[in-house]
Design an enzyme around this catalytic site. Structure first.
Site, PDB file in Angstrom:
ATOM      1  N   GLU A   1       2.846  -8.906  -2.209  1.00  0.00           N
ATOM      2  CA  GLU A   1       2.361 -10.151  -2.810  1.00  0.00           C
ATOM      3  C   GLU A   1       3.236 -10.506  -4.012  1.00  0.00           C
ATOM      4  O   GLU A   1       3.424  -9.663  -4.891  1.00  0.00           O
ATOM      5  CB  GLU A   1       0.910  -9.963  -3.258  1.00  0.00           C
ATOM      6  CG  GLU A   1      -0.048  -9.760  -2.098  1.00  0.00           C
ATOM      7  CD  GLU A   1      -1.273  -8.930  -2.473  1.00  0.00           C
ATOM      8  OE1 GLU A   1      -1.609  -8.842  -3.665  1.00  0.00           O
ATOM      9  OE2 GLU A   1      -1.885  -8.354  -1.552  1.00  0.00           O
TER      10      GLU A   1
ATOM     11  N   LEU B   1      -1.735 -12.112   1.612  1.00  0.00           N
ATOM     12  CA  LEU B   1      -2.522 -11.414   0.594  1.00  0.00           C
ATOM     13  C   LEU B   1      -3.544 -10.505   1.296  1.00  0.00           C
ATOM     14  O   LEU B   1      -4.716 -10.848   1.425  1.00  0.00           O
ATOM     15  CB  LEU B   1      -3.223 -12.448  -0.306  1.00  0.00           C
ATOM     16  CG  LEU B   1      -3.633 -12.019  -1.713  1.00  0.00           C
ATOM     17  CD1 LEU B   1      -4.138 -13.201  -2.506  1.00  0.00           C
ATOM     18  CD2 LEU B   1      -4.615 -10.893  -1.740  1.00  0.00           C
TER      19      LEU B   1
ATOM     20  N   GLU C   1      -3.800  -6.187   1.707  1.00  0.00           N
ATOM     21  CA  GLU C   1      -3.137  -4.890   1.540  1.00  0.00           C
ATOM     22  C   GLU C   1      -3.057  -4.116   2.857  1.00  0.00           C
ATOM     23  O   GLU C   1      -2.099  -3.387   3.096  1.00  0.00           O
ATOM     24  CB  GLU C   1      -3.853  -4.063   0.463  1.00  0.00           C
ATOM     25  CG  GLU C   1      -3.547  -4.483  -0.971  1.00  0.00           C
ATOM     26  CD  GLU C   1      -4.178  -5.809  -1.365  1.00  0.00           C
ATOM     27  OE1 GLU C   1      -5.144  -6.236  -0.696  1.00  0.00           O
ATOM     28  OE2 GLU C   1      -3.713  -6.418  -2.343  1.00  0.00           O
TER      29      GLU C   1
ATOM     30  N   GLN D   1       0.104  -4.598  -5.402  1.00  0.00           N
ATOM     31  CA  GLN D   1       0.260  -5.238  -6.710  1.00  0.00           C
ATOM     32  C   GLN D   1      -0.376  -4.444  -7.851  1.00  0.00           C
ATOM     33  O   GLN D   1       0.159  -4.397  -8.939  1.00  0.00           O
ATOM     34  CB  GLN D   1      -0.323  -6.638  -6.632  1.00  0.00           C
ATOM     35  CG  GLN D   1       0.205  -7.569  -7.672  1.00  0.00           C
ATOM     36  CD  GLN D   1      -0.017  -9.021  -7.279  1.00  0.00           C
ATOM     37  OE1 GLN D   1      -1.153  -9.485  -7.233  1.00  0.00           O
ATOM     38  NE2 GLN D   1       1.058  -9.733  -7.001  1.00  0.00           N
TER      39      GLN D   1
ATOM     40  N   TYR E   1      -6.066  -2.097  -6.015  1.00  0.00           N
ATOM     41  CA  TYR E   1      -6.092  -2.844  -4.753  1.00  0.00           C
ATOM     42  C   TYR E   1      -5.492  -2.051  -3.593  1.00  0.00           C
ATOM     43  O   TYR E   1      -5.330  -2.565  -2.497  1.00  0.00           O
ATOM     44  CB  TYR E   1      -5.390  -4.194  -4.932  1.00  0.00           C
ATOM     45  CG  TYR E   1      -5.935  -4.953  -6.115  1.00  0.00           C
ATOM     46  CD1 TYR E   1      -7.314  -4.988  -6.347  1.00  0.00           C
ATOM     47  CD2 TYR E   1      -5.105  -5.579  -7.020  1.00  0.00           C
ATOM     48  CE1 TYR E   1      -7.836  -5.646  -7.445  1.00  0.00           C
ATOM     49  CE2 TYR E   1      -5.624  -6.247  -8.117  1.00  0.00           C
ATOM     50  CZ  TYR E   1      -6.987  -6.269  -8.328  1.00  0.00           C
ATOM     51  OH  TYR E   1      -7.519  -6.909  -9.421  1.00  0.00           O
TER      52      TYR E   1
ATOM     53  N   HIS F   1      -6.936  -3.904 -13.454  1.00  0.00           N
ATOM     54  CA  HIS F   1      -5.510  -3.888 -13.802  1.00  0.00           C
ATOM     55  C   HIS F   1      -5.156  -2.628 -14.567  1.00  0.00           C
ATOM     56  O   HIS F   1      -4.042  -2.494 -15.064  1.00  0.00           O
ATOM     57  CB  HIS F   1      -5.162  -5.146 -14.602  1.00  0.00           C
ATOM     58  CG  HIS F   1      -5.557  -6.394 -13.868  1.00  0.00           C
ATOM     59  ND1 HIS F   1      -6.743  -7.053 -14.097  1.00  0.00           N
ATOM     60  CD2 HIS F   1      -4.950  -7.050 -12.856  1.00  0.00           C
ATOM     61  CE1 HIS F   1      -6.847  -8.076 -13.268  1.00  0.00           C
ATOM     62  NE2 HIS F   1      -5.772  -8.097 -12.501  1.00  0.00           N
TER      63      HIS F   1
END
Ligand SMILES: Cc1ncc(C[n+]2csc(CCOP(=O)(O)OP(=O)(O)O)c2C)c(N)n1
Length: 722
Positions: free
Chosen positions: A414, A443, A445, A467, A471, A516
């Protein structure tokens, strides 16, 4: 023709004999004609169907004798032999576990005795040609049948990947193991279609085809209306698939091998000529229950079972052959008996075949490693005027060097192409190497990893990017169940080399929250054979990435390359502006053996064992501790799997005191492995650990409350030394 009832046989066998005896020859049968099947071909397919049915009988007998283990059958699905006949031996096939007749028909095309292959699988024989007793799977390299796992639908992303890679390899001027006009065939059940993995793969196939990307994939749904005991609503597969705007839908009565053959021919022609996917729907029946111990009378009515029995594909083919004047009913039964005798006799001979016995033998094909060969294949050469670089730049430059050196290498994921990645790590690669090799993916995985699985099989060297670490988890099975198992279940005859780049770990300032800042690698650490690289410094990143690529090339190694986001753009180590975290890459990037650690410093008081962000934190803590008279050495593990056990023991023994500074969670974290490795090796010194909390990571400054800190490292170091 045996004309008496045979009470020792199961009802399915008795029903067949009764139905064939009732046939009147010749005359047009209700199931239709031979269509485009020649009489000779129809006879060959009938043999494959009979043998497949006999393998089900043999499986039950072997299991009853304690000599067989796995009795999921193909009975009722034998019409799939018609699909094999409509395809070429050189068309790669990823088969449903009920596609036994397909397998036998294809084996016959190659002049191979497929019956023996399957029997060896049923008894778990060490000499079974594909999995060598590790599982009962349909697969053979000479037949281009790639073995599949039991996780339903998990093979569809790979099938999409193989189809994608076939044409991509050709466009790049490279040779795939299959002809340029090959069609990939992938079969699966009706309940499997509902699985999100299948839904994602079907979507990705359509998404590619919609854009005109070549994707020669024949999807075959063997629809028996059941998933174990759960009924698929009647008409659901037709409703779900027949109106697709991109993937054309074909259908044939699955019990009618001639109709299946003709529909498969039509569908395969579309796929082969247009290089686009098609969906072939084969309503079939499931005879004899789901698997060995399944008592289907517990959840199916007698009328339901009788309706299925009346649609037995063997009877249907017999009817076609008799109606077409190819065989008489007596000849049908004679063939049946001859096949029965042959298969059961062979089953008897193979019942005592040698089984796998030792861990070494079982594990031999898991993840072959040849460090010397890998070292020789570290190819990345200098690029002029590379100054001191950050971690992100080191990875970027190494990717560029490797793309230049390896024509089969692909970088995708991505946002990796036009944007150059969320953090700029792949910036410039699209411009330099073109969209054929550096591209943005859908998009999803699972599809990203499926593409890598297929590309690796097709002889390319995929470098997919996930990314963010958080994920990866929705697609973990594509690594756990697919990538890591292929070599194991194929006696290393098939491999799916790949280097999965994953941006991860915590300490991102200003861009927080768990998703994140995921700091858990537990889902990866226990995958047998999987390499986990976690570079912290730019120079290590370059050498480790080059090594992972060389290992993929040489040994088919599957690596996860875990990149600490917080260090991507870091420049300093001890003080602002000291540039202590930059490094100049050497002209020739060196081999960094998988499972080798790097020791910083030679202090004699304490060994701090760490990795990733922990390395920079530990080096900073060590600097302050040194000022207080405590001499530390800091061991950067670099590889989280396999752990550098030898280096660990050596550096631990040098001080007799170990502090593990682990940024992953207390539970399932890396420190657990490190401390166990020390215990296993008989280390008797003092050991402590500091790790992150068993928590998800909150937004903003609150993150620090649950993460490993320099202060915690320092405090623990004091405590252990004093
Ligand atoms: C991901 C996953 N979940 C559950 C199972 C257990 N399981 C094995 S077969 C099966 C039913 C599959 O039905 P279908 O796709 O229609 O194939 P069929 O067995 O009917 O041919 C299930 C639920 C599995 N193998 N994989």
């Amino acid at each position: 023709m045996p004309d008496t009832e045979q009470p020792d046989r199961d009802p399915l066998e008795q029903d067949f004999a009764r139905a064939v005896r009732a046939l009147t020859a010749p005359g047009p049968g209700p199931a239709g004609t031979l269509g485009r099947l020649s009489p000779e071909c129809a006879l060959e397919l009938f043999e494959a169907q009979l043998a497949s049915r006999m393998l089900d009988v043999a499986a039950r007998l072997l299991r009853a004798r304690g000599a067989g283990y796995y009795t999921i059958g193909s009975a009722g699905h034998e019409g799939n032999a018609g699909v094999a006949a409509a395809l070429r031996l050189t068309d790669p096939a990823l088969l449903h576990y009920r596609s036994g007749a397909f397998y036998l028909a294809r084996a016959a095309q190659a002049g191979r005795d497929g019956v023996t292959d399957v029997l060896l699988g049923l008894v778990g024989a060490a000499d079974e040609p594909i999995a060598g007793g590790r599982h009962k799977v349909f697969g053979h390299r000479d037949l281009n049948v790639i073995p599949q796992t039991s996780t339903i639908a998990s093979h569809l992303p790979r099938a999409v990947g193989v189809a994608f890679a076939l044409d991509r390899a050709r466009r790049l001027g490279l040779r795939a193991p299959w002809p340029e006009d090959a069609v990939v065939v992938c079969s699966f059940g009706d309940a499997s279609v509902n699985h999100s993995t299948a839904a994602g793969a079907l979507n990705t196939a359509a998404y590619c085809a919609y854009q005109g990307l070549p994707l020669p994939l024949l999807l075959v749904c063997e629809d028996n209306g059941l998933g174990i005991s759960v009924r698929t609503p009647p008409g659901w597969i037709t409703a779900a698939r027949s109106g697709d705007a991109v993937i054309p839908y074909f259908r044939a009565a699955g019990e009618d091998v001639a109709a299946v053959h003709d529909a498969a021919l039509a569908a395969a022609a579309v796929v082969r000529e247009r290089r686009a996917p098609a969906f072939l729907h084969l309503p079939v029946v499931r005879l004899g229950g789901h698997a060995g111990s399944d008592v289907e009378s517990a959840y199916r009515s007698p009328a339901d079972l009788a309706a299925d029995a009346a649609r037995d594909p063997l009877t249907a083919t017999a009817r076609l052959l008799v109606a077409g004047g190819v065989l008489t009913p007596a000849q049908v039964l004679d063939r049946y008996e001859a096949c029965r005798d042959r298969v059961l006799a062979q089953a008897g001979r193979l019942a005592g075949a040698r089984r796998l016995a030792t861990a070494a033998e079982i594990m031999a094909p898991l993840a072959p490693r040849r460090p010397a060969v890998v070292a020789a294949r570290v190819t990345a050469r200098a690029r002029p005027a590379d100054g001191p670089v950050t971690l992100a730049q080191a990875i970027n430059q190494t990717l560029a060097r490797e793309l230049a050196a390896r024509p089969g290498m692909l970088v995708f994921g991505e946002d990796v192409a036009r944007k150059g990645g969320v953090y700029g790590v792949t910036r410039g690669l699209l411009r330099e190497f073109g969209a054929g090799r550096v591209f943005d993916s859908v998009l999803d995985e699972q599809s990203i990893l499926g593409l890598a699985l297929g590309a690796g099989l097709a002889g390319l060297l995929p470098v997919p990017e996930i990314q963010y670490l958080a994920y990866l988890h929705n697609a973990a099975d594509q690594l756990r169940g697919e990538a890591a198992t292929l070599s194991y279940f194929s006696r290393a005859q098939y491999r799916n080399p790949m280097v999965v780049r994953v941006a991860g770990l915590a300490y991102q300032k200003g861009f927080g929250g768990h998703f994140h800042n995921d700091n858990s690698v537990a889902a990866l650490r226990d995958i047998p054979g999987l390499v986990i690289a976690c570079p912290a410094r730019p120079d290590d990143a370059a050498a480790m990435l080059a090594t992972c690529l060389a290992a993929a090339d040489a040994d088919g190694t599957v690596s996860v390359f875990l990149e600490p986001i917080a260090l991507y753009h870091e420049r300093d180590l001890l003080a602002a502006g000291d540039d202590g975290w930059l490094a100049r890459l050497p002209a020739e990037i060196p081999h960094c053996p998988v499972g080798s650690a790097r020791c910083h410093g030679d202090g004699r008081d304490l060994t701090i064992v760490t990795f990733g962000n922990g390395l920079r934190m530990s080096l900073r803590a060590a600097g302050r501790l040194a000022a207080d008279g405590i001499g530390c050495r800091v061991l950067d593990l670099r590889w989280l799997a396999p752990l550098p056990a030898e280096d660990l023991l050596r550096e631990a023994s040098a001080t007799g005191r170990v502090l593990v500074a682990d940024e992953t969670r207390r539970t399932g974290g890396v420190a657990e492995g490190v401390i166990s490795a020390l215990a296993d090796a008989g280390f008797t010194g003092r050991v402590r650990r500091v790790a992150s909390e068993d928590s998800f990571i909150p937004l903003g400054d609150a993150a620090a409350a649950v993460l490993l800190s320099e202060a915690a490292i320092e405090a623990a170091a004091w405590e252990i030394v004093h």
